[in-house]
Design a protein around this motif. Sequence first.
Motif, PDB file in Angstrom:
ATOM      1  N   MET A   7      42.105  32.600  17.648  1.00 42.24           N
ATOM      2  CA  MET A   7      42.212  31.579  18.697  1.00 42.24           C
ATOM      3  C   MET A   7      42.139  30.173  18.104  1.00 42.24           C
ATOM      4  O   MET A   7      42.854  29.265  18.529  1.00 42.24           O
ATOM      5  CB  MET A   7      41.103  31.766  19.742  1.00 42.24           C
ATOM      6  CG  MET A   7      41.336  32.986  20.628  1.00 42.24           C
ATOM      7  SD  MET A   7      39.970  33.271  21.762  1.00 42.24           S
ATOM      8  CE  MET A   7      40.291  32.034  22.987  1.00 42.24           C
ATOM      9  N   ARG A  14      48.694  24.515  18.580  1.00 45.69           N
ATOM     10  CA  ARG A  14      49.269  24.112  19.863  1.00 45.69           C
ATOM     11  C   ARG A  14      49.544  22.606  19.909  1.00 45.69           C
ATOM     12  O   ARG A  14      50.387  22.145  20.639  1.00 45.69           O
ATOM     13  CB  ARG A  14      48.390  24.549  21.034  1.00 45.69           C
ATOM     14  CG  ARG A  14      47.209  23.691  21.317  1.00 45.69           C
ATOM     15  CD  ARG A  14      46.671  23.932  22.714  1.00 45.69           C
ATOM     16  NE  ARG A  14      45.814  25.098  22.780  1.00 45.69           N
ATOM     17  CZ  ARG A  14      45.141  25.448  23.883  1.00 45.69           C
ATOM     18  NH1 ARG A  14      45.273  24.752  24.985  1.00 45.69           N
ATOM     19  NH2 ARG A  14      44.356  26.487  23.884  1.00 45.69           N
ATOM     20  N   ARG A 295      39.111  23.399  31.334  1.00 46.54           N
ATOM     21  CA  ARG A 295      39.271  24.532  32.259  1.00 46.54           C
ATOM     22  C   ARG A 295      39.372  25.856  31.472  1.00 46.54           C
ATOM     23  O   ARG A 295      38.864  26.888  31.917  1.00 46.54           O
ATOM     24  CB  ARG A 295      40.509  24.329  33.134  1.00 46.54           C
ATOM     25  CG  ARG A 295      40.549  25.342  34.248  1.00 46.54           C
ATOM     26  CD  ARG A 295      41.300  24.875  35.442  1.00 46.54           C
ATOM     27  NE  ARG A 295      42.732  24.851  35.190  1.00 46.54           N
ATOM     28  CZ  ARG A 295      43.639  24.631  36.121  1.00 46.54           C
ATOM     29  NH1 ARG A 295      43.262  24.368  37.361  1.00 46.54           N
ATOM     30  NH2 ARG A 295      44.906  24.644  35.842  1.00 46.54           N
ATOM     31  N   GLU A 296      39.994  25.764  30.317  1.00 48.68           N
ATOM     32  CA  GLU A 296      40.097  26.957  29.470  1.00 48.68           C
ATOM     33  C   GLU A 296      38.706  27.455  29.058  1.00 48.68           C
ATOM     34  O   GLU A 296      38.455  28.656  28.997  1.00 48.68           O
ATOM     35  CB  GLU A 296      40.896  26.581  28.223  1.00 48.68           C
ATOM     36  CG  GLU A 296      41.642  27.728  27.600  1.00 48.68           C
ATOM     37  CD  GLU A 296      42.537  27.187  26.503  1.00 48.68           C
ATOM     38  OE1 GLU A 296      43.411  26.350  26.802  1.00 48.68           O
ATOM     39  OE2 GLU A 296      42.338  27.597  25.349  1.00 48.68           O
ATOM     40  N   ILE A 299      37.408  29.373  31.885  1.00 53.52           N
ATOM     41  CA  ILE A 299      37.978  30.736  31.958  1.00 53.52           C
ATOM     42  C   ILE A 299      37.269  31.646  30.952  1.00 53.52           C
ATOM     43  O   ILE A 299      36.869  32.761  31.271  1.00 53.52           O
ATOM     44  CB  ILE A 299      39.499  30.700  31.652  1.00 53.52           C
ATOM     45  CG1 ILE A 299      40.230  29.872  32.702  1.00 53.52           C
ATOM     46  CG2 ILE A 299      40.072  32.112  31.603  1.00 53.52           C
ATOM     47  CD1 ILE A 299      41.653  29.496  32.306  1.00 53.52           C
ATOM     48  N   LEU A 300      37.120  31.107  29.735  1.00 56.13           N
ATOM     49  CA  LEU A 300      36.455  31.925  28.697  1.00 56.13           C
ATOM     50  C   LEU A 300      35.025  32.248  29.110  1.00 56.13           C
ATOM     51  O   LEU A 300      34.541  33.363  28.895  1.00 56.13           O
ATOM     52  CB  LEU A 300      36.475  31.184  27.352  1.00 56.13           C
ATOM     53  CG  LEU A 300      37.861  31.047  26.706  1.00 56.13           C
ATOM     54  CD1 LEU A 300      37.805  30.112  25.506  1.00 56.13           C
ATOM     55  CD2 LEU A 300      38.392  32.415  26.272  1.00 56.13           C
ATOM     56  N   ALA A 302      33.958  32.483  32.202  1.00 53.88           N
ATOM     57  CA  ALA A 302      34.035  33.479  33.280  1.00 53.88           C
ATOM     58  C   ALA A 302      34.282  34.870  32.708  1.00 53.88           C
ATOM     59  O   ALA A 302      33.783  35.886  33.223  1.00 53.88           O
ATOM     60  CB  ALA A 302      35.152  33.104  34.249  1.00 53.88           C
ATOM     61  N   LEU A 303      35.037  34.936  31.612  1.00 53.45           N
ATOM     62  CA  LEU A 303      35.320  36.237  30.993  1.00 53.45           C
ATOM     63  C   LEU A 303      34.120  36.767  30.219  1.00 53.45           C
ATOM     64  O   LEU A 303      34.142  37.898  29.742  1.00 53.45           O
ATOM     65  CB  LEU A 303      36.520  36.125  30.044  1.00 53.45           C
ATOM     66  CG  LEU A 303      37.862  35.802  30.689  1.00 53.45           C
ATOM     67  CD1 LEU A 303      38.941  35.681  29.624  1.00 53.45           C
ATOM     68  CD2 LEU A 303      38.251  36.871  31.701  1.00 53.45           C
TER      69      LEU A 303
ATOM     70  N   PHE B  89      37.725  38.579  37.012  1.00 58.55           N
ATOM     71  CA  PHE B  89      38.114  37.431  37.850  1.00 58.55           C
ATOM     72  C   PHE B  89      39.633  37.273  37.889  1.00 58.55           C
ATOM     73  O   PHE B  89      40.315  37.453  36.878  1.00 58.55           O
ATOM     74  CB  PHE B  89      37.527  36.136  37.280  1.00 58.55           C
ATOM     75  CG  PHE B  89      36.046  36.029  37.431  1.00 58.55           C
ATOM     76  CD1 PHE B  89      35.493  35.489  38.587  1.00 58.55           C
ATOM     77  CD2 PHE B  89      35.194  36.470  36.426  1.00 58.55           C
ATOM     78  CE1 PHE B  89      34.112  35.390  38.718  1.00 58.55           C
ATOM     79  CE2 PHE B  89      33.826  36.386  36.563  1.00 58.55           C
ATOM     80  CZ  PHE B  89      33.272  35.847  37.712  1.00 58.55           C
ATOM     81  N   PHE B  91      42.040  34.124  39.293  1.00 61.91           N
ATOM     82  CA  PHE B  91      41.948  32.770  39.876  1.00 61.91           C
ATOM     83  C   PHE B  91      43.265  32.363  40.527  1.00 61.91           C
ATOM     84  O   PHE B  91      44.320  32.939  40.267  1.00 61.91           O
ATOM     85  CB  PHE B  91      41.580  31.761  38.787  1.00 61.91           C
ATOM     86  CG  PHE B  91      40.248  32.038  38.148  1.00 61.91           C
ATOM     87  CD1 PHE B  91      39.073  31.688  38.795  1.00 61.91           C
ATOM     88  CD2 PHE B  91      40.164  32.662  36.915  1.00 61.91           C
ATOM     89  CE1 PHE B  91      37.842  31.940  38.214  1.00 61.91           C
ATOM     90  CE2 PHE B  91      38.943  32.926  36.333  1.00 61.91           C
ATOM     91  CZ  PHE B  91      37.770  32.573  36.976  1.00 61.91           C
ATOM     92  N   PHE B  93      44.884  29.457  40.125  1.00 64.60           N
ATOM     93  CA  PHE B  93      45.808  29.012  39.073  1.00 64.60           C
ATOM     94  C   PHE B  93      45.930  30.160  38.076  1.00 64.60           C
ATOM     95  O   PHE B  93      45.041  30.995  37.981  1.00 64.60           O
ATOM     96  CB  PHE B  93      45.283  27.732  38.406  1.00 64.60           C
ATOM     97  CG  PHE B  93      43.886  27.835  37.890  1.00 64.60           C
ATOM     98  CD1 PHE B  93      43.629  28.262  36.599  1.00 64.60           C
ATOM     99  CD2 PHE B  93      42.790  27.537  38.714  1.00 64.60           C
ATOM    100  CE1 PHE B  93      42.339  28.358  36.122  1.00 64.60           C
ATOM    101  CE2 PHE B  93      41.497  27.647  38.239  1.00 64.60           C
ATOM    102  CZ  PHE B  93      41.265  28.064  36.945  1.00 64.60           C
ATOM    103  N   ALA B  95      45.173  31.669  35.358  1.00 69.41           N
ATOM    104  CA  ALA B  95      44.172  31.319  34.355  1.00 69.41           C
ATOM    105  C   ALA B  95      44.250  32.202  33.112  1.00 69.41           C
ATOM    106  O   ALA B  95      43.308  32.901  32.768  1.00 69.41           O
ATOM    107  CB  ALA B  95      42.785  31.398  34.973  1.00 69.41           C
ATOM    108  N   LEU B  96      45.373  32.110  32.443  1.00 67.29           N
ATOM    109  CA  LEU B  96      45.478  32.820  31.168  1.00 67.29           C
ATOM    110  C   LEU B  96      45.224  31.818  30.042  1.00 67.29           C
ATOM    111  O   LEU B  96      45.386  30.620  30.223  1.00 67.29           O
ATOM    112  CB  LEU B  96      46.876  33.422  31.018  1.00 67.29           C
ATOM    113  CG  LEU B  96      47.286  34.429  32.095  1.00 67.29           C
ATOM    114  CD1 LEU B  96      48.687  34.950  31.826  1.00 67.29           C
ATOM    115  CD2 LEU B  96      46.292  35.592  32.196  1.00 67.29           C
ATOM    116  N   ILE B  97      44.855  32.350  28.886  1.00 64.48           N
ATOM    117  CA  ILE B  97      44.680  31.469  27.728  1.00 64.48           C
ATOM    118  C   ILE B  97      46.076  31.204  27.160  1.00 64.48           C
ATOM    119  O   ILE B  97      46.765  32.139  26.728  1.00 64.48           O
ATOM    120  CB  ILE B  97      43.762  32.127  26.666  1.00 64.48           C
ATOM    121  CG1 ILE B  97      42.399  32.488  27.273  1.00 64.48           C
ATOM    122  CG2 ILE B  97      43.591  31.210  25.461  1.00 64.48           C
ATOM    123  CD1 ILE B  97      41.606  31.337  27.838  1.00 64.48           C
ATOM    124  N   PRO B  98      46.505  29.952  27.157  1.00 65.68           N
ATOM    125  CA  PRO B  98      47.916  29.668  26.853  1.00 65.68           C
ATOM    126  C   PRO B  98      48.352  30.004  25.437  1.00 65.68           C
ATOM    127  O   PRO B  98      49.535  30.212  25.193  1.00 65.68           O
ATOM    128  CB  PRO B  98      48.034  28.152  27.105  1.00 65.68           C
ATOM    129  CG  PRO B  98      46.656  27.629  27.075  1.00 65.68           C
ATOM    130  CD  PRO B  98      45.762  28.727  27.506  1.00 65.68           C
TER     131      PRO B  98
END
Lengths: 408, 226
Positions: A7, A14, A295-296, A299-300, A302-303, B89, B91, B93, B95-98
């Motif tokens: 990652m 990116r 926000r990423e 998400i991480l 939340a996972l 979860f 969401f 949006f 919400a995937l890791i791009p």
Amino acid sequence: MNYILKMSLRNLARNKRRSVLSAIAIAIGTALLLMMAATIRGEMRGALDININLRTGHLQVHTEDYKDENMSLKRVDMIEAPLAMSGQIEGITQVKAASPRLNASGILAYKNETIGIQVIGIDPPSTTNAPYRDGLVAGEFLTADDREGVLIGLPLAESLNLSPGDSIDLIINTSEGQTDEQRFTIRGVYTTDTPGYDKVTIFMPLEKTQTITRTENYASMIYILLHEMDDTAAVKEAINAPGYIVEDWEEINKLFVLVMELSNAMMFFFNLMVLGVTATVIMNTLLMAVYERTREMGILGALGMKAKQVKALFLTEATLLAIGGVLIGLAIGIPLVLYYAQVGFYFGDMGISANSGIMIGNSIYPYPTLGDVFSISAAAILITILSGYYPASQAAKLEPVDALHSNN
Amino acid sequence: MEIAKLTDITRIYKVGEVETRALNGVDLSIGEGEFTTLVGPSGSGKTTLLQLIGCLDMPTSGKVFINNEEATSMNRDQRADLRKGTIGFIFQFFALIPTLTAYENVELPMLLMGKKNHKSRVMKLLDAVGLANRAEHRPDQMSGGQQQRVAVARALSVDPLLILADEPTANLDTQNGEQIMEIMKKLNEETNTTFVFATHDPRVIKYAKRIVTLEDGKIVKDKNIA
């Protein structure tokens, strides 16, 4: 591949331009520090070599009160029967060469010009004179029985438009407190690539110098060169010179040693400044990344990614940037340093005179060491990782619920 | 079996001097295999309630139990541990890791749990959402509907007891919205996984077996659909 590493690599990829620019900042810092360290080390080594080979030797025998800068010609400040003593010292295995030197001050007069000079009486056949013999650019070297010949430095010859065969008048101080004037013929012109020294130093055979200064059978010092500098202490111990003192190059070059220590301290602060600027760039890059990926992070979180894993993600990015930047820096810096180690940087005399106690050549040849390569690389990597710690902590502090509601 | 239990939950948000009571004395119990929808107007507290069930947020007062463990007494990392093995979860949006492919996005929760040899499971889940042929695609190479299907596969990857979906169809067109709901309904029926949705989308509500209605931070109606 470990998912954190994967990652991190993808995150750096990116925003390629930003990552490349950050790596370049580290690379420039690393290359600059490498060049600085090698240049300062080269300058110090070069100056030390010049001081030892031209002025101080590895060791000197002289009287307790003799001071090189005073050029005293009083008998009490001088060594009696110096040739016998230097011959004895040359018998010590580790000694490369030893010879008497007689230092006197005077004035050179030529046409309407007068210039303050130092005259050094030397034993011409001695190998201690190699820098001048090897540095002859015109004419020939002195012989021991020459009564009228002198050797002058190239900058002095150029400034007065002198060449071998020309005559000059020298007014030289004597041991009686008087001066003696005599006409001499220039036998040769030498250069040691040390303009501050060459401009004011004239060589004369020892016997003739003794005659003109009224110091027959006396010399200012015994000048000693060793095969290996590491043998200095042992030889110092082995020299038997009752009534005189033996000083090593560190004792004679006190000012120079102080300058060396100062330059090391300056290098430390310079390193701090360069690495500090680099660290700021990296911190800014990673803070931007935290801001953009808030926000990423949510998400991480939340996972189920824990704070320490989020921190590890950003620190891995900092580490990858550091390693990449340092490798680029070494790829640029090492060839550059090696190139300049061969060709040198020309600086001229930098306004330093021979009487200042420090002599510097007209060129600096950087001297890279593996130790510098490793220490600078390690410092750059460490500072970069540390600079990533704050952004990484900020990312780890983010509450998933807040991060998820971020617009970034 | 009770998967989630919330007792006397109050959640107050404070911005400056202003306090907003998002939830006010809510009691809720979610049983195994439920397909429950939280409905209500904007600001009624649906998303807040969903976040509390998901242990993403902590109540101002009251208790949250997930699979009989009290989440409200846990620290942040303990709640992260609880989430990653128990709750999936989805969401609003996508919400995937791009930077990760569809495969890697689905794989990520399993890696976080330290699971190995998961290739066949990831491919099975992608196949279940009809995206096995998109495994190596990154989010920006997929449509919104496809991304949301990957998010469903990811939510299921660690075989959770409970899947929480916040407005899962809000950014999808009718066809993709229906497709997502069909997939989740099928998974609910086949695996008995519990689903809780926060939505006001009728396309979601029509699939619900239980509808919990919120207004002004309170549950005003709780209705099981035959």
